[in-house]
Design a protein around this motif. Sequence first.
Motif, PDB file in Angstrom:
ATOM      1  N   ASP A  66      11.140   6.540   2.819  1.00  0.00           N
ATOM      2  CA  ASP A  66      11.366   7.787   3.543  1.00  0.00           C
ATOM      3  C   ASP A  66      11.030   8.998   2.673  1.00  0.00           C
ATOM      4  N   MET A  67       9.817   8.978   2.108  1.00  0.00           N
ATOM      5  CA  MET A  67       9.349  10.046   1.230  1.00  0.00           C
ATOM      6  C   MET A  67       8.097  10.686   1.805  1.00  0.00           C
ATOM      7  N   ARG A  68       7.896  11.953   1.470  1.00  0.00           N
ATOM      8  CA  ARG A  68       6.643  12.623   1.826  1.00  0.00           C
ATOM      9  C   ARG A  68       5.517  11.971   1.036  1.00  0.00           C
TER      10      ARG A  68
ATOM     11  N   THR B 199       2.826  10.146  -4.056  1.00  0.00           N
ATOM     12  CA  THR B 199       1.642  10.145  -4.913  1.00  0.00           C
ATOM     13  C   THR B 199       2.009  10.563  -6.332  1.00  0.00           C
ATOM     14  N   GLU B 200       2.780  11.626  -6.468  1.00  0.00           N
ATOM     15  CA  GLU B 200       3.203  12.100  -7.791  1.00  0.00           C
ATOM     16  C   GLU B 200       3.991  11.027  -8.528  1.00  0.00           C
ATOM     17  N   MET B 201       4.934  10.397  -7.833  1.00  0.00           N
ATOM     18  CA  MET B 201       5.757   9.369  -8.461  1.00  0.00           C
ATOM     19  C   MET B 201       4.907   8.181  -8.901  1.00  0.00           C
ATOM     20  N   LEU B 202       4.000   7.744  -8.045  1.00  0.00           N
ATOM     21  CA  LEU B 202       3.158   6.592  -8.372  1.00  0.00           C
ATOM     22  C   LEU B 202       2.219   6.895  -9.536  1.00  0.00           C
ATOM     23  N   MET B 203       1.676   8.110  -9.557  1.00  0.00           N
ATOM     24  CA  MET B 203       0.776   8.480 -10.652  1.00  0.00           C
ATOM     25  C   MET B 203       1.513   8.491 -11.994  1.00  0.00           C
ATOM     26  N   ARG B 204       2.741   9.002 -12.013  1.00  0.00           N
ATOM     27  CA  ARG B 204       3.538   9.001 -13.255  1.00  0.00           C
ATOM     28  C   ARG B 204       3.816   7.574 -13.709  1.00  0.00           C
TER      29      ARG B 204
ATOM     30  N   ILE C 270       0.846  -1.189   0.000  1.00  0.00           N
ATOM     31  CA  ILE C 270       0.000   0.000   0.000  1.00  0.00           C
ATOM     32  C   ILE C 270       0.887   1.245   0.000  1.00  0.00           C
ATOM     33  N   GLN C 271       0.296   2.327  -0.487  1.00  0.00           N
ATOM     34  CA  GLN C 271       1.033   3.568  -0.684  1.00  0.00           C
ATOM     35  C   GLN C 271       1.673   4.076   0.605  1.00  0.00           C
TER      36      GLN C 271
END
Length: 59
Positions: free
Chosen positions: A20-22, A27-32, A11-12
């Motif tokens: 260790d990411m905001r 979300t931005e990385m996963l959407m791309r 899960i996200q």
Amino acid sequence: MSLIFQNDGIIQKDLAREMDMRPSSMTEMLMRNEKHGFIVRRQDEKEENYDKSKQYSFC
């Protein structure tokens, strides 16, 4: 991407913690990656709350 490959259905929230990411950056990385077809998102049918059930799998 290797974390998704090694942990199919992660899960996200857990993925962001492991990397260790905001959450917003995650979300931005996963959407791309989803847009380009590298990963797929699916809902865990057991979870009632959709926000907690975004699972990702490597294509």
